[in-house]
Each structure stands twice: as C-alpha cells, then as structure tokens.
Motif scaffolding. Structure first.
Motif, short mmCIF file in Angstrom:
data_model
loop_
_atom_site.label_atom_id
_atom_site.label_comp_id
_atom_site.label_asym_id
_atom_site.label_seq_id
_atom_site.Cartn_x
_atom_site.Cartn_y
_atom_site.Cartn_z
N LEU A 23 36.18 29.68 40.59
CA LEU A 23 37.50 29.95 40.02
C LEU A 23 38.14 31.17 40.68
CD1 LEU A 23 39.58 29.21 37.79
CD2 LEU A 23 38.37 30.83 36.33
N PHE A 24 37.39 32.24 40.82
CA PHE A 24 37.95 33.44 41.45
C PHE A 24 38.24 33.22 42.93
CE2 PHE A 24 36.40 36.12 37.83
CZ PHE A 24 37.65 36.58 37.47
N LEU A 25 37.45 32.39 43.59
CA LEU A 25 37.73 32.05 44.98
C LEU A 25 39.07 31.31 45.08
CD1 LEU A 25 36.79 31.87 47.96
CD2 LEU A 25 35.77 29.67 47.35
N ALA A 26 39.28 30.34 44.21
CA ALA A 26 40.54 29.58 44.22
C ALA A 26 41.73 30.48 43.88
CB ALA A 26 40.45 28.42 43.25
N ILE A 27 41.57 31.35 42.89
CA ILE A 27 42.66 32.25 42.51
C ILE A 27 42.93 33.26 43.62
CG2 ILE A 27 43.33 34.07 40.88
CD1 ILE A 27 41.83 32.50 38.72
N GLY A 28 41.89 33.74 44.27
CA GLY A 28 42.07 34.68 45.38
C GLY A 28 42.83 34.05 46.54
N ILE A 60 51.54 43.45 45.19
CA ILE A 60 50.88 43.10 43.93
C ILE A 60 50.05 41.84 44.09
CG2 ILE A 60 51.29 42.28 41.57
CD1 ILE A 60 53.74 44.19 41.53
N VAL A 61 50.67 40.79 44.64
CA VAL A 61 49.99 39.51 44.74
C VAL A 61 48.91 39.56 45.83
CG1 VAL A 61 50.33 37.05 45.14
CG2 VAL A 61 52.02 38.32 43.86
N GLY A 62 49.18 40.22 46.93
CA GLY A 62 48.19 40.31 48.01
C GLY A 62 46.95 41.09 47.61
N VAL A 63 47.15 42.25 47.02
CA VAL A 63 46.00 43.06 46.57
C VAL A 63 45.25 42.34 45.46
CG1 VAL A 63 45.35 45.22 45.45
CG2 VAL A 63 46.99 45.25 47.32
N SER A 64 45.98 41.67 44.57
CA SER A 64 45.32 40.91 43.51
C SER A 64 44.48 39.78 44.09
CB SER A 64 46.36 40.34 42.54
OG SER A 64 47.04 41.37 41.88
N GLY A 65 44.97 39.13 45.12
CA GLY A 65 44.19 38.08 45.77
C GLY A 65 42.92 38.62 46.40
N ILE A 66 43.02 39.76 47.06
CA ILE A 66 41.84 40.37 47.67
C ILE A 66 40.83 40.79 46.62
CG2 ILE A 66 41.05 42.38 49.00
CD1 ILE A 66 43.71 42.13 50.58
N VAL A 67 41.33 41.36 45.52
CA VAL A 67 40.44 41.78 44.44
C VAL A 67 39.72 40.58 43.84
CG1 VAL A 67 40.47 42.71 42.09
CG2 VAL A 67 41.66 43.91 43.89
N LEU A 69 39.06 37.74 45.43
CA LEU A 69 38.09 37.26 46.42
C LEU A 69 36.83 38.11 46.45
CD1 LEU A 69 40.40 36.30 49.41
CD2 LEU A 69 39.11 34.75 47.93
N LEU A 70 36.99 39.41 46.23
CA LEU A 70 35.84 40.31 46.21
C LEU A 70 35.16 40.35 44.85
CD1 LEU A 70 37.27 43.27 48.31
CD2 LEU A 70 35.71 41.46 49.04
N ARG A 71 35.78 39.76 43.85
CA ARG A 71 35.24 39.64 42.48
C ARG A 71 34.83 40.98 41.89
NH1 ARG A 71 33.41 35.27 45.16
NH2 ARG A 71 31.40 36.15 45.62
N PHE A 72 35.73 41.96 41.96
CA PHE A 72 35.45 43.23 41.29
C PHE A 72 35.42 42.99 39.79
CE2 PHE A 72 37.48 45.36 45.09
CZ PHE A 72 36.29 45.88 45.56
N PRO A 73 34.45 43.56 39.09
CA PRO A 73 34.37 43.32 37.65
C PRO A 73 35.61 43.86 36.94
CG PRO A 73 32.43 44.50 38.44
CD PRO A 73 33.38 44.39 39.58
N ALA A 76 39.30 42.02 38.66
CA ALA A 76 39.63 40.68 39.14
C ALA A 76 40.39 39.91 38.06
CB ALA A 76 38.37 39.93 39.54
N TRP A 77 40.08 40.15 36.80
CA TRP A 77 40.81 39.47 35.72
C TRP A 77 42.27 39.93 35.69
CZ3 TRP A 77 38.99 35.32 33.47
CH2 TRP A 77 37.62 35.10 33.49
N PHE A 78 42.51 41.22 35.88
CA PHE A 78 43.89 41.72 35.95
C PHE A 78 44.61 41.14 37.16
CE2 PHE A 78 41.94 45.31 33.51
CZ PHE A 78 42.67 45.11 32.35
N GLY A 79 43.91 41.01 38.27
CA GLY A 79 44.49 40.40 39.45
C GLY A 79 44.85 38.94 39.21
N ALA A 80 43.98 38.23 38.50
CA ALA A 80 44.27 36.82 38.20
C ALA A 80 45.51 36.70 37.32
CB ALA A 80 43.07 36.18 37.51
N VAL A 81 45.68 37.62 36.38
CA VAL A 81 46.87 37.61 35.52
C VAL A 81 48.12 37.90 36.35
CG1 VAL A 81 48.02 38.83 33.63
CG2 VAL A 81 45.62 38.16 33.41
#
Length: 104
Positions: A23-28, A60-67, A69-73, A76-81
């Motif tokens: 899921l985080f890979l797809a969102i990233g 915002i969207v680029g950094v959120s995508g990278i976060v 992809l790296l699955r920071f605890p 990454a949820w804030f990035g997905a939002v």
C-alpha cells in the motif's frame, strides 16, 4: 505442531505487514506522479483556486511520496493523507478551473 504448520502461521501473521508495504509503495508512486502532475499544471490555476502556489504543492506531494516509499513510521501516514488531499481535492478543482467548469 510440526514445522510446516509453524511456517504457515508465520506467513499468515506477516500478511498485514506485506499488505501495508504494498500500500505504501503504491501511494509513494502516486505521490511522485502527483508531483509531476502538479509541476505540469499552470501557475495561475493555483491562484484562481485559492490554493498554495504551484511549487508548494510540488514539494508537498513529492516529499510525501518519498516519505511513503521509505515508509517512515507515522510520517508516512501524514504523507499518504497529503497525497490523498492533492488527488481528491486540489487536482479536481484545478482541472475544473483549467477546463472552464465553474458551476456548482
């Protein structure tokens, strides 16, 4: 219990972790693509929509995508939002403005 049963149980217990990683890979990936879309959108559309400027949304969207992809605890949820807000709120409004659909 034999070892084959324990291996199956271990695999079943790892399914939620695997699903979360996918899921985080797809969102990233969606975040990186969204940053590209944000960069290709006209500057004046952001002003007309009353949103942050173009490069703020790209960041915002680029950094959120990278976060994601790296699955920071937790981060990454804030990035997905943030990616979800771009795709489901900002981008449709910008597309309507660019196409000239100003109706309610």
């Amino acid at each position: 219990m034999d070892l084959d049963t324990l291996g199956l149980v271990g695999y079943i217990l790892n399914v939620p972790s695997i699903a979360r990683n996918i899921l985080f890979l797809a969102i990233g990936i969606a975040g990186i693509v969204g940053a590209f879309f944000a960069a290709m959108t006209r500057d004046d559309a952001y002003d007309a929509a009353g949103r942050q400027n173009k490069w703020a949304w790209v960041a915002i969207v680029g950094v959120s995508g990278i976060v994601c992809l790296l699955r920071f605890p937790l981060v990454a949820w804030f990035g997905a939002v943030a990616i979800g807000i771009y795709y489901f709120d900002v981008r449709p409004q910008l597309n309507n403005i660019i196409r000239g659909n100003y109706g309610w």
